[in-house]
Design a protein around this motif. Structure first.
Motif, PDB file in Angstrom:
ATOM      1  N   LYS A   1       0.847  -1.191   0.000  1.00  0.00           N
ATOM      2  CA  LYS A   1       0.000   0.000   0.000  1.00  0.00           C
ATOM      3  C   LYS A   1       0.878   1.234   0.000  1.00  0.00           C
ATOM      4  O   LYS A   1       2.045   1.183   0.381  1.00  0.00           O
ATOM      5  CB  LYS A   1      -0.944   0.012   1.198  1.00  0.00           C
ATOM      6  CG  LYS A   1      -0.273  -0.046   2.561  1.00  0.00           C
ATOM      7  CD  LYS A   1      -1.320  -0.078   3.667  1.00  0.00           C
ATOM      8  CE  LYS A   1      -0.675  -0.169   5.050  1.00  0.00           C
ATOM      9  NZ  LYS A   1      -1.697  -0.187   6.122  1.00  0.00           N
ATOM     10  N   TYR A   2       0.336   2.333  -0.450  1.00  0.00           N
ATOM     11  CA  TYR A   2       1.074   3.592  -0.492  1.00  0.00           C
ATOM     12  C   TYR A   2       0.150   4.728  -0.085  1.00  0.00           C
ATOM     13  O   TYR A   2      -1.090   4.607  -0.156  1.00  0.00           O
ATOM     14  CB  TYR A   2       1.662   3.844  -1.887  1.00  0.00           C
ATOM     15  CG  TYR A   2       0.627   4.074  -2.974  1.00  0.00           C
ATOM     16  CD1 TYR A   2       0.211   5.360  -3.301  1.00  0.00           C
ATOM     17  CD2 TYR A   2       0.060   3.004  -3.664  1.00  0.00           C
ATOM     18  CE1 TYR A   2      -0.738   5.577  -4.279  1.00  0.00           C
ATOM     19  CE2 TYR A   2      -0.892   3.206  -4.648  1.00  0.00           C
ATOM     20  CZ  TYR A   2      -1.287   4.493  -4.952  1.00  0.00           C
ATOM     21  OH  TYR A   2      -2.239   4.704  -5.921  1.00  0.00           O
ATOM     22  N   TYR A   3       0.750   5.822   0.351  1.00  0.00           N
ATOM     23  CA  TYR A   3      -0.041   6.956   0.829  1.00  0.00           C
ATOM     24  C   TYR A   3      -0.322   7.914  -0.316  1.00  0.00           C
ATOM     25  O   TYR A   3       0.593   8.414  -0.971  1.00  0.00           O
ATOM     26  CB  TYR A   3       0.703   7.684   1.939  1.00  0.00           C
ATOM     27  CG  TYR A   3      -0.125   8.736   2.634  1.00  0.00           C
ATOM     28  CD1 TYR A   3      -1.140   8.388   3.516  1.00  0.00           C
ATOM     29  CD2 TYR A   3       0.101  10.093   2.403  1.00  0.00           C
ATOM     30  CE1 TYR A   3      -1.901   9.350   4.167  1.00  0.00           C
ATOM     31  CE2 TYR A   3      -0.656  11.065   3.047  1.00  0.00           C
ATOM     32  CZ  TYR A   3      -1.667  10.687   3.926  1.00  0.00           C
ATOM     33  OH  TYR A   3      -2.424  11.644   4.556  1.00  0.00           O
TER      34      TYR A   3
ATOM     35  N   ARG B   1      -3.180  13.217   7.320  1.00  0.00           N
ATOM     36  CA  ARG B   1      -4.180  12.444   8.056  1.00  0.00           C
ATOM     37  C   ARG B   1      -3.984  10.935   7.844  1.00  0.00           C
ATOM     38  O   ARG B   1      -4.019  10.447   6.718  1.00  0.00           O
ATOM     39  CB  ARG B   1      -5.584  12.852   7.601  1.00  0.00           C
ATOM     40  CG  ARG B   1      -6.711  12.192   8.383  1.00  0.00           C
ATOM     41  CD  ARG B   1      -8.076  12.682   7.945  1.00  0.00           C
ATOM     42  NE  ARG B   1      -8.373  12.274   6.574  1.00  0.00           N
ATOM     43  CZ  ARG B   1      -8.590  13.097   5.576  1.00  0.00           C
ATOM     44  NH1 ARG B   1      -8.499  14.409   5.765  1.00  0.00           N
ATOM     45  NH2 ARG B   1      -8.875  12.645   4.362  1.00  0.00           N
ATOM     46  N   GLY B   2      -3.752  10.218   8.910  1.00  0.00           N
ATOM     47  CA  GLY B   2      -3.599   8.767   8.834  1.00  0.00           C
ATOM     48  C   GLY B   2      -2.265   8.284   8.284  1.00  0.00           C
ATOM     49  O   GLY B   2      -2.011   7.077   8.250  1.00  0.00           O
ATOM     50  N   GLN B   3      -1.397   9.190   7.873  1.00  0.00           N
ATOM     51  CA  GLN B   3      -0.137   8.780   7.241  1.00  0.00           C
ATOM     52  C   GLN B   3       0.817   8.127   8.237  1.00  0.00           C
ATOM     53  O   GLN B   3       1.414   7.086   7.948  1.00  0.00           O
ATOM     54  CB  GLN B   3       0.547   9.984   6.585  1.00  0.00           C
ATOM     55  CG  GLN B   3       1.799   9.609   5.815  1.00  0.00           C
ATOM     56  CD  GLN B   3       2.460  10.808   5.147  1.00  0.00           C
ATOM     57  OE1 GLN B   3       2.031  11.950   5.332  1.00  0.00           O
ATOM     58  NE2 GLN B   3       3.504  10.555   4.375  1.00  0.00           N
ATOM     59  N   LEU B   4       0.970   8.729   9.420  1.00  0.00           N
ATOM     60  CA  LEU B   4       1.904   8.165  10.390  1.00  0.00           C
ATOM     61  C   LEU B   4       1.436   6.792  10.856  1.00  0.00           C
ATOM     62  O   LEU B   4       2.245   5.871  11.000  1.00  0.00           O
ATOM     63  CB  LEU B   4       2.058   9.111  11.584  1.00  0.00           C
ATOM     64  CG  LEU B   4       3.010   8.623  12.686  1.00  0.00           C
ATOM     65  CD1 LEU B   4       4.394   8.321  12.127  1.00  0.00           C
ATOM     66  CD2 LEU B   4       3.103   9.656  13.804  1.00  0.00           C
ATOM     67  N   GLU B   5       0.133   6.627  11.092  1.00  0.00           N
ATOM     68  CA  GLU B   5      -0.373   5.319  11.511  1.00  0.00           C
ATOM     69  C   GLU B   5      -0.008   4.250  10.486  1.00  0.00           C
ATOM     70  O   GLU B   5       0.396   3.130  10.842  1.00  0.00           O
ATOM     71  CB  GLU B   5      -1.900   5.352  11.685  1.00  0.00           C
ATOM     72  CG  GLU B   5      -2.382   6.199  12.839  1.00  0.00           C
ATOM     73  CD  GLU B   5      -2.677   7.633  12.439  1.00  0.00           C
ATOM     74  OE1 GLU B   5      -3.520   8.260  13.091  1.00  0.00           O
ATOM     75  OE2 GLU B   5      -2.071   8.119  11.468  1.00  0.00           O
TER      76      GLU B   5
ATOM     77  N   SER C   1      -5.226  12.077   0.980  1.00  0.00           N
ATOM     78  CA  SER C   1      -4.868  11.840   2.382  1.00  0.00           C
ATOM     79  C   SER C   1      -5.353  10.481   2.895  1.00  0.00           C
ATOM     80  O   SER C   1      -5.970  10.370   3.956  1.00  0.00           O
ATOM     81  CB  SER C   1      -5.438  12.951   3.278  1.00  0.00           C
ATOM     82  OG  SER C   1      -4.909  14.202   2.930  1.00  0.00           O
ATOM     83  N   ASN C   2      -5.089   9.433   2.114  1.00  0.00           N
ATOM     84  CA  ASN C   2      -5.420   8.092   2.581  1.00  0.00           C
ATOM     85  C   ASN C   2      -4.480   7.062   1.966  1.00  0.00           C
ATOM     86  O   ASN C   2      -3.722   7.365   1.037  1.00  0.00           O
ATOM     87  CB  ASN C   2      -6.883   7.739   2.264  1.00  0.00           C
ATOM     88  CG  ASN C   2      -7.177   7.745   0.773  1.00  0.00           C
ATOM     89  OD1 ASN C   2      -6.278   7.882  -0.049  1.00  0.00           O
ATOM     90  ND2 ASN C   2      -8.433   7.604   0.418  1.00  0.00           N
TER      91      ASN C   2
END
Length: 365
Positions: free
Chosen positions: A33-35, A289-293, A40-41
Motif C-alpha cells: 500500500k502507499y499513501y 491524516r492517517g499517514q503516520l499510523e 490523504s489516505n
C-alpha cells in the motif's frame, strides 16, 4: 524424500534466522500500500494479477513482518515455515487459501530457500551472522508502544535509507485525526547558530520581523543547531527542561517545547539559564491524516515510550536524548549512537537490529 529434503533445508535456514535476529531485520517485504497525498489516505497495491506462487510468498512475508514492509520483533521464522509447509492448510484467510490451493509447495519452498539463503549470505557479507540477540532488559527505560501520542519517540527502522530520516529519533509533538508532527532530536546540523546569524547579517532588505528574530537569536549565537525535519526549516523550535515557562508544552518528564524565544530570553537575562540549556531545532517532520499510523503499521517507524524503570535525568531518560549536551564528535556519528542506544534499551531482538549496518540506498527497499 525430495519434499523432506527441501523441508529440512528450509527449516535449517529458518532456524538460522531465529538464532540471529539481525538476519530477520534484513528481510523486507513488498510494499502493498502507499499513501495518496492528494486524498490523504492509504491505497492498496493491485495484486489481482499476481500468480498463486507470488500470492503465497506475499502471505509468508506478510506474516513474518506482521503486515509491514520491514521486520519488527518478535516473530519465529521456524514456526511460520512449519505452519505453511507441515499443515494441511496454512493459517491464512480462506480467500487466500482458495487462491493458492493449486500452488506446488516445492516451488514455493525453492523460492523461500533461495531468499533465506541469499539473506544469510548478505548477513555474512555484512558481518552480522554471529550477532545473536542478548537480553538487555536490565537497561530498562524504554519499551515498544502500540500507540503514538505526544512524547512518543519514533525510531527509524534500520533499513530506512531516506537521507533525512536514516537512524533518526523523532519526538512526537502532535498526533491527532488531522495529522502528526514531530522533531528529529538526534540530527545535529553541520553548522552552529553563529553561522546562521552571519548569513542573515549578509542579507539586505530584511523585514522588521526578521530583524527582531535575528536580534533575539544573538543570545544563542554559540549554540549548536539541530535539524528537526525537512518541513518549515525557516522556523525554530526550542526544547528545554524548565517547567512552568509561559507557553511551554510538556512532552515528557523534564522535556518541554517552546515555540517562541521570549520565555527563554527572560531566563537568560536573569541568569536562571545558560544558552546551552536550550536545544534549537530548525524545521520539523510532518504527516498527513492517517499517514503516520500507516507508516508505523509498515514498521518504517518503531514507536517507543518510557517504561516503568525510566529515569528523569541522565542516560536512559527522555531528556538525555531530547536535550542532552551535544556530543563533541561527528554529528552523524553521535546521532547514530543515540539511535542505537535507545534501540538496545528495548532489549530482546531489538539489540540485534541495532547492530545492522546502514544499508546502501541501492540495496534497500
Amino acid at each position: 524424500k525430495v519434499a523432506r529434503s527441501f523441508f529440512r533445508i528450509l527449516l535449517r535456514a529458518a532456524k538460522k534466522h531465529d538464532k540471529t535476529p539481525a538476519l530477520k531485520g534484513l528481510l523486507a517485504a513488498q510494499r502493498l500500500k502507499y499513501y495518496d497525498r492528494s486524498n490523504s489516505n492509504w491505497v492498496d497495491v493491485d495484486t489481482s494479477r499476481a500468480n498463486p506462487e507470488s500470492i503465497a510468498m506475499l502471505q509468508y512475508f506478510g506474516a513474518l513482518t506482521r503486515g509491514g514492509v520491514f521486520y519488527a520483533p518478535e516473530v519465529s521464522c521456524k514456526s511460520l515455515v512449519i505452519d505453511f509447509f507441515k499443515t494441511k492448510e496454512p493459517p491464512f484467510p480462506q480467500s487466500i487459501i482458495e487462491k493458492i490451493r493449486t500452488v506446488d509447495k516445492l516451488d514455493v519452498a525453492t523460492a523461500f530457500i533461495r531468499i533465506l539463503e541469499g539473506n544469510i549470505a548478505k548477513g555474512r557479507e555484512l558481518g552480522i551472522t554471529d550477532n545473536i540477540a542478548s537480553n538487555t532488559s536490565s537497561l530498562g527505560a524504554f519499551e515498544y508502544s502500540n500507540t503514538v501520542e505526544p512524547g512518543t519517540l519514533l525510531l527509524a527502522h534500520p533499513l530506512m535509507v531516506q537521507p533525512t530520516f536514516t537512524r533518526s529519533i523523532i519526538l512526537v509533538v502532535e498526533h491527532n485525526q488531522n495529522g502528526s508532527y514531530g522533531l528529529v532530536v538526534n540530527k545535529r546540523a553541520p553548522f552552529s547558530m553563529h553561522e546562521v546569524l552571519d548569513r542573515l547579517d549578509a542579507r539586505s532588505g530584511s523585514s522588521a520581523y526578521e530583524n527582531k528574530a535575528r536580534k533575539d537569536l544573538e543570545a544563542f549565537r554559540e549554540c549548536d543547531v539541530y535539524i528537526g525535519g525537512p518541513v518549515g526549516l525557516q522556523l525554530i523550535s526550542i526544547l528545554h527542561r524548565f517547567e512552568g515557562l509561559a507557553g511551554a508544552q510538556a512532552l515528557g518528564p523534564g522535556v518541554f517545547l517552546q515555540r517562541d524565544l521570549s520565555g527563554a530570553l527572560e531566563l537568560l537575562r536573569t541568569g536562571t539559564a545558560r544558552p546551552t540549556d536550550f536545544r534549537l531545532v530548525m524545521g520539523h517532520a510532518g504527516w498527513g491524516r492517517g499517514q503516520l499510523e500507516g507508516e508505523v503499521g509498515l514498521h518504517c517507524w518503531l514507536p517507543v515510550r518510557l517504561g516503568a524503570a525510566a529515569l528523569v535525568q541522565g542516560r536512559g531518560s527522555l531528556a538525555y536524548y531530547a536535550l542532552g549536551a551535544p556530543d563533541k564528535v561527528d554529528a552523524d556519528e553521535a546521532g547514530q549512537a543515540h539511535w542505537r542506544d535507545v534501540m538496545q534499551r528495548l532489549g530482546g531482538e531489538y539489540v540485534a537490529l541495532a547492530d545492522i549496518p546502514v544499508p546502501r540506498p541501492d540495496n534497500a527497499r
